[in-house]
Write a protein that holds these residues in place. Structure first.
Motif, PDB file in Angstrom:
ATOM      1  N   GLU A 100      -8.190  13.926  -2.690  1.00 17.21           N
ATOM      2  CA  GLU A 100      -9.383  13.447  -3.408  1.00 17.21           C
ATOM      3  C   GLU A 100      -9.933  12.184  -2.749  1.00 17.21           C
ATOM      4  N   LEU A 101      -9.044  11.290  -2.368  1.00 14.16           N
ATOM      5  CA  LEU A 101      -9.481  10.056  -1.707  1.00 14.16           C
ATOM      6  C   LEU A 101     -10.141  10.365  -0.371  1.00 14.16           C
ATOM      7  N   ALA A 102      -9.540  11.276   0.392  1.00 17.43           N
ATOM      8  CA  ALA A 102     -10.095  11.646   1.701  1.00 17.43           C
ATOM      9  C   ALA A 102     -11.493  12.240   1.546  1.00 17.43           C
ATOM     10  N   ALA A 103     -11.669  13.089   0.544  1.00 14.04           N
ATOM     11  CA  ALA A 103     -12.982  13.695   0.310  1.00 14.04           C
ATOM     12  C   ALA A 103     -14.010  12.630  -0.075  1.00 14.04           C
ATOM     13  N   ALA A 104     -13.625  11.709  -0.942  1.00  5.49           N
ATOM     14  CA  ALA A 104     -14.555  10.659  -1.391  1.00  5.49           C
ATOM     15  C   ALA A 104     -14.937   9.727  -0.251  1.00  5.49           C
ATOM     16  N   LEU A 105     -13.987   9.475   0.654  1.00  2.02           N
ATOM     17  CA  LEU A 105     -14.227   8.543   1.754  1.00  2.02           C
ATOM     18  C   LEU A 105     -14.772   9.214   3.003  1.00  2.02           C
ATOM     19  N   GLY A 106     -14.757  10.539   3.019  1.00  4.34           N
ATOM     20  CA  GLY A 106     -15.228  11.258   4.198  1.00  4.34           C
ATOM     21  C   GLY A 106     -14.353  11.011   5.412  1.00  4.34           C
ATOM     22  N   ARG A 107     -13.060  10.874   5.192  1.00  5.52           N
ATOM     23  CA  ARG A 107     -12.093  10.602   6.266  1.00  5.52           C
ATOM     24  C   ARG A 107     -11.023  11.684   6.266  1.00  5.52           C
ATOM     25  N   PRO A 108     -10.336  11.885   7.382  1.00  3.75           N
ATOM     26  CA  PRO A 108      -9.266  12.887   7.431  1.00  3.75           C
ATOM     27  C   PRO A 108      -8.123  12.545   6.474  1.00  3.75           C
ATOM     28  N   LYS A 109      -7.494  13.588   5.921  1.00  2.00           N
ATOM     29  CA  LYS A 109      -6.375  13.377   5.001  1.00  2.00           C
ATOM     30  C   LYS A 109      -5.258  12.579   5.661  1.00  2.00           C
ATOM     31  N   SER A 110      -4.995  12.848   6.937  1.00  2.00           N
ATOM     32  CA  SER A 110      -3.898  12.147   7.614  1.00  2.00           C
ATOM     33  C   SER A 110      -4.172  10.647   7.695  1.00  2.00           C
ATOM     34  N   THR A 111      -5.410  10.280   7.938  1.00  2.00           N
ATOM     35  CA  THR A 111      -5.781   8.865   8.008  1.00  2.00           C
ATOM     36  C   THR A 111      -5.607   8.209   6.651  1.00  2.00           C
ATOM     37  N   VAL A 112      -6.125   8.865   5.624  1.00  2.00           N
ATOM     38  CA  VAL A 112      -6.028   8.325   4.268  1.00  2.00           C
ATOM     39  C   VAL A 112      -4.569   8.259   3.832  1.00  2.00           C
ATOM     40  N   ALA A 113      -3.788   9.276   4.149  1.00  2.00           N
ATOM     41  CA  ALA A 113      -2.371   9.287   3.783  1.00  2.00           C
ATOM     42  C   ALA A 113      -1.647   8.094   4.421  1.00  2.00           C
ATOM     43  N   HIS A 114      -1.969   7.788   5.673  1.00  2.00           N
ATOM     44  CA  HIS A 114      -1.365   6.640   6.349  1.00  2.00           C
ATOM     45  C   HIS A 114      -1.670   5.348   5.591  1.00  2.00           C
ATOM     46  N   HIS A 115      -2.919   5.172   5.197  1.00  2.00           N
ATOM     47  CA  HIS A 115      -3.320   3.945   4.512  1.00  2.00           C
ATOM     48  C   HIS A 115      -2.779   3.885   3.086  1.00  2.00           C
ATOM     49  N   VAL A 116      -2.700   5.019   2.417  1.00  2.00           N
ATOM     50  CA  VAL A 116      -2.097   5.063   1.079  1.00  2.00           C
ATOM     51  C   VAL A 116      -0.625   4.674   1.187  1.00  2.00           C
ATOM     52  N   SER A 117       0.037   5.169   2.201  1.00  2.00           N
ATOM     53  CA  SER A 117       1.444   4.832   2.413  1.00  2.00           C
ATOM     54  C   SER A 117       1.621   3.330   2.642  1.00  2.00           C
ATOM     55  N   ALA A 118       0.747   2.735   3.442  1.00  2.00           N
ATOM     56  CA  ALA A 118       0.814   1.289   3.688  1.00  2.00           C
ATOM     57  C   ALA A 118       0.601   0.505   2.399  1.00  2.00           C
ATOM     58  N   LEU A 119      -0.339   0.946   1.562  1.00  2.00           N
ATOM     59  CA  LEU A 119      -0.593   0.277   0.282  1.00  2.00           C
ATOM     60  C   LEU A 119       0.587   0.443  -0.669  1.00  2.00           C
ATOM     61  N   ALA A 120       1.205   1.610  -0.646  1.00  2.00           N
ATOM     62  CA  ALA A 120       2.381   1.850  -1.492  1.00  2.00           C
ATOM     63  C   ALA A 120       3.560   1.008  -1.013  1.00  2.00           C
ATOM     64  N   ASP A 121       3.756   0.934   0.304  1.00  2.00           N
ATOM     65  CA  ASP A 121       4.835   0.106   0.862  1.00  2.00           C
ATOM     66  C   ASP A 121       4.654  -1.363   0.487  1.00  2.00           C
ATOM     67  N   ALA A 122       3.415  -1.804   0.385  1.00  2.00           N
ATOM     68  CA  ALA A 122       3.111  -3.190   0.008  1.00  2.00           C
ATOM     69  C   ALA A 122       3.120  -3.377  -1.511  1.00  2.00           C
ATOM     70  N   GLN A 123       3.451  -2.330  -2.234  1.00  2.00           N
ATOM     71  CA  GLN A 123       3.525  -2.339  -3.702  1.00  2.00           C
ATOM     72  C   GLN A 123       2.182  -2.630  -4.365  1.00  2.00           C
ATOM     73  N   LEU A 124       1.099  -2.155  -3.727  1.00  2.00           N
ATOM     74  CA  LEU A 124      -0.225  -2.258  -4.321  1.00  2.00           C
ATOM     75  C   LEU A 124      -0.621  -0.946  -4.986  1.00  2.00           C
ATOM     76  N   LEU A 125       0.043   0.151  -4.582  1.00  2.00           N
ATOM     77  CA  LEU A 125      -0.148   1.478  -5.182  1.00  2.00           C
ATOM     78  C   LEU A 125       1.203   2.035  -5.565  1.00  2.00           C
ATOM     79  N   LYS A 126       1.171   2.962  -6.521  1.00  2.00           N
ATOM     80  CA  LYS A 126       2.381   3.687  -6.881  1.00  2.00           C
ATOM     81  C   LYS A 126       1.993   5.084  -7.339  1.00  2.00           C
ATOM     82  N   VAL A 127       2.942   5.981  -7.301  1.00  2.00           N
ATOM     83  CA  VAL A 127       2.725   7.332  -7.807  1.00  2.00           C
ATOM     84  C   VAL A 127       2.769   7.237  -9.327  1.00  2.00           C
ATOM     85  N   VAL A 128       1.688   7.667  -9.968  1.00  2.00           N
ATOM     86  CA  VAL A 128       1.620   7.577 -11.431  1.00  2.00           C
ATOM     87  C   VAL A 128       1.879   8.919 -12.109  1.00  2.00           C
ATOM     88  N   ARG A 129       1.723  10.008 -11.350  1.00  2.00           N
ATOM     89  CA  ARG A 129       2.077  11.330 -11.879  1.00  2.00           C
ATOM     90  C   ARG A 129       2.091  12.329 -10.722  1.00  2.00           C
TER      91      ARG A 129
END
Length: 179
Positions: free
Chosen positions: A31-60
């Motif tokens: 969903e994020l990749a579609a909204a941003l118009g970016r490849p899923k792999s790119t968005v997944a990398h950045h989501v992972s970095a945000l999660a590692d920094a404890q700015l994001l978490k899996v909520v469900r």
């Protein structure tokens, strides 16, 4: 936030865009990749970095064709960037200039005469400025929680800053009538 990893995570504009989208609701990488118009792999990398920094978490999670789809959410509605002193007290925050970002984003609206803005200068005590800013943050949170709809995304920007604008001196006390 004071950890270097958190500050590095926020230094990327795409990561800021992801955090902004997740103010609306939890979302998957797809969903994020579609909204941003970016490849899923790119968005997944950045989501992972945000999660590692404890700015994001899996909520469900949701099971889709034998794969667990993860929905990510923010760990806070507002992230304050700053440092902590030796005594454990929060020191003045370091932030990038959101007003400069808003100025750049709002330029097309200004050109199209679709920009609503206002600037007011008031001489007030520092504590009153803090109280006012708390009310502005509440208003910004109200804006972020408005029901979604329509086809236009509206930005809301506020700033409170000391200036060198001139101010009138304190009003003199009225003279007393000598009776």
């Amino acid at each position: 936030m004071t950890a270097p990893a958190q500050l590095r995570a926020l230094a990327n504009p795409l990561r800021n865009a992801i955090l902004e989208l997740l103010l609306e609701r939890a979302a998957t990488v797809s969903e994020l990749a579609a909204a941003l118009g970016r490849p899923k792999s790119t968005v997944a990398h950045h989501v992972s970095a945000l999660a590692d920094a404890q700015l994001l978490k899996v909520v469900r999670t949701r099971r889709v064709r034998a794969i667990d789809e993860r929905y990510y959410g923010r760990t806070a509605r507002i992230f304050r960037v700053g440092t902590v002193s030796q005594t454990g007290e929060a020191e003045a925050p370091y932030c990038h200039n959101d007003l400069a970002t808003a100025a750049a984003e709002s330029a097309p609206a200004h050109q199209a005469d679709q920009l609503s803005s206002i600037v007011r200068h008031v001489r007030i005590p520092r504590e009153q400025a803090r109280e006012f800013w708390t009310r502005v943050l509440e208003l910004a949170n109200d804006h972020a929680q408005l029901p979604r709809g329509g086809d236009v995304v509206y930005g809301f920007t506020a700033g409170l800053y000391p200036t060198d604008c001139p101010a009138l001196p304190e009003a003199a006390a009225p003279a007393k009538d000598p009776d």
